[in-house]
Write a protein that holds these residues in place. Structure first.
Motif, PDB file in Angstrom:
ATOM      1  N   UNK A 143       0.854  -1.188   0.000  1.00  0.00           N
ATOM      2  CA  UNK A 143       0.000   0.000   0.000  1.00  0.00           C
ATOM      3  C   UNK A 143       0.890   1.238   0.000  1.00  0.00           C
ATOM      4  N   UNK A 144       0.363   2.390  -0.387  1.00  0.00           N
ATOM      5  CA  UNK A 144       1.136   3.632  -0.272  1.00  0.00           C
ATOM      6  C   UNK A 144       1.501   3.901   1.185  1.00  0.00           C
ATOM      7  N   UNK A 145       2.599   4.592   1.384  1.00  0.00           N
ATOM      8  CA  UNK A 145       3.060   4.943   2.721  1.00  0.00           C
ATOM      9  C   UNK A 145       2.519   6.331   3.063  1.00  0.00           C
ATOM     10  N   UNK A 146       1.644   6.449   4.062  1.00  0.00           N
ATOM     11  CA  UNK A 146       0.946   7.720   4.293  1.00  0.00           C
ATOM     12  C   UNK A 146       1.737   8.764   5.072  1.00  0.00           C
ATOM     13  N   UNK A 147       2.600   8.321   6.015  1.00  0.00           N
ATOM     14  CA  UNK A 147       3.302   9.278   6.863  1.00  0.00           C
ATOM     15  C   UNK A 147       4.613   9.724   6.219  1.00  0.00           C
ATOM     16  N   UNK A 148       4.959  10.998   6.323  1.00  0.00           N
ATOM     17  CA  UNK A 148       6.203  11.484   5.728  1.00  0.00           C
ATOM     18  C   UNK A 148       7.444  11.061   6.501  1.00  0.00           C
TER      19      UNK A 148
END
Length: 292
Positions: A143-148
């Protein structure tokens, strides 16, 4: 049961063999010992199961599916708190079997994939949030990584706080026996960092405390303190042990790649090891810290 000899004579009972208790898993992690009921709970991440190992060496499934659970810990009431990779949540199993969501987002975005956690004497929960559970189907689903940032968080009655944001891959973590410092492994950078904890809960410091011998996937992951402040950390060849002054004391050799471990047994001097497909145990000379 497979038994191998440990050559160590420092913190390990060298006369007692390292023992393979049970095997046949895909990748074991998140071991936690219940000091009253005397059982070991652990995760098999790719199989999406949480299992329980009893003193007679029998094993039972506690949860399946487990949302690819990784780290486990007990809170001050003896309730199981778990990091779920697939849901990117930290949850607590209540006494009636229901799950309470303790943390699932930071600043409006999902957490990456909570990995490991520890609980302080006052009930404060600290957990790491690298993206491992989003990088592989077997660990939680791509899945995409949401946190920077790959952060380390504190959860207490005031809410969720981001305590450190400059790790590459924060992983295992543990508190010192006095609860005044926290140690955190950075798997990618192959070292352990140490932060002091002030009376108001803020952190200070954060310098590298120890470099951990590493090779390939055998790098800093699981991290625990015993009651004298000795620090155990996974790495090349098994589990590396440092004294409270960060001097390397021992290597506990383990036949498989070690992810994590926990002190347990009636006297808290049995080190239970989650190592790839198996659970091992070894006797140590200094008791570990009880969960509650």
């Amino acid at each position: 049961m497979l038994e191998t000899r440990s050559p160590l004579s420092g913190l390990v009972e060298a006369s007692i063999p390292i023992r393979r208790i049970v095997g046949g898993f895909r990748f074991t992690e998140g071991p936690v010992w219940h000091p009253k009921d005397r059982h070991l709970t652990f995760s098999d991440i790719p199989s999406s199961r949480i299992l329980r190992l009893f003193e007679d060496d029998t094993c039972a499934i506690l949860a399946q599916p487990s949302s690819h659970a990784n780290g486990n810990a007990y809170d001050r009431e003896g309730l199981l708190v778990t990091c779920e990779h697939a849901t990117s949540r930290v949850v607590r199993r209540e006494a009636d079997g229901r799950f309470a969501i303790l943390a699932d987002a930071w600043q409006g975005r999902e957490l990456n994939s909570p990995n490991d956690l520890t609980v302080a004497q006052d009930g404060t929960i600290y957990f790491t949030d690298p993206p491992y559970g989003r990088l592989s189907r077997s660990l939680g689903g791509r899945r995409p990584i949401p946190q920077p940032v790959n952060g380390v968080y504190r959860l207490d009655p005031r809410g969720l706080s981001l305590m450190a944001s400059d790790f590459e891959m924060p992983n295992g973590l543990c508190l010192t026996p006095d609860g005044r410092s926290i140690l955190i492994a950075d798997t990618a950078r192959k070292h352990i960092r140490r932060f002091g904890i002030a009376d108001d809960g803020s952190w200070h410091g954060g310098a590298v405390w120890a470099e951990v011998p590493s090779e390939g996937m055998a790098a800093p992951d699981g991290l625990k303190c015993d009651s004298e402040g000795n620090v155990f950390c996974s790495g090349a060849g098994g589990i590396h042990v440092f004294d409270a002054a960060a001097r390397h004391r021992d290597l506990i050799e383990v036949p498989e790649l070690v992810a994590n471990f926990v002190h347990g047994g009636a006297d808290m001097k049995t080190l239970f090891i989650t190592a790839s497909t198996s659970i091992y145990s070894v006797r140590v000379k200094v008791a570990g810290l009880s969960a509650f």
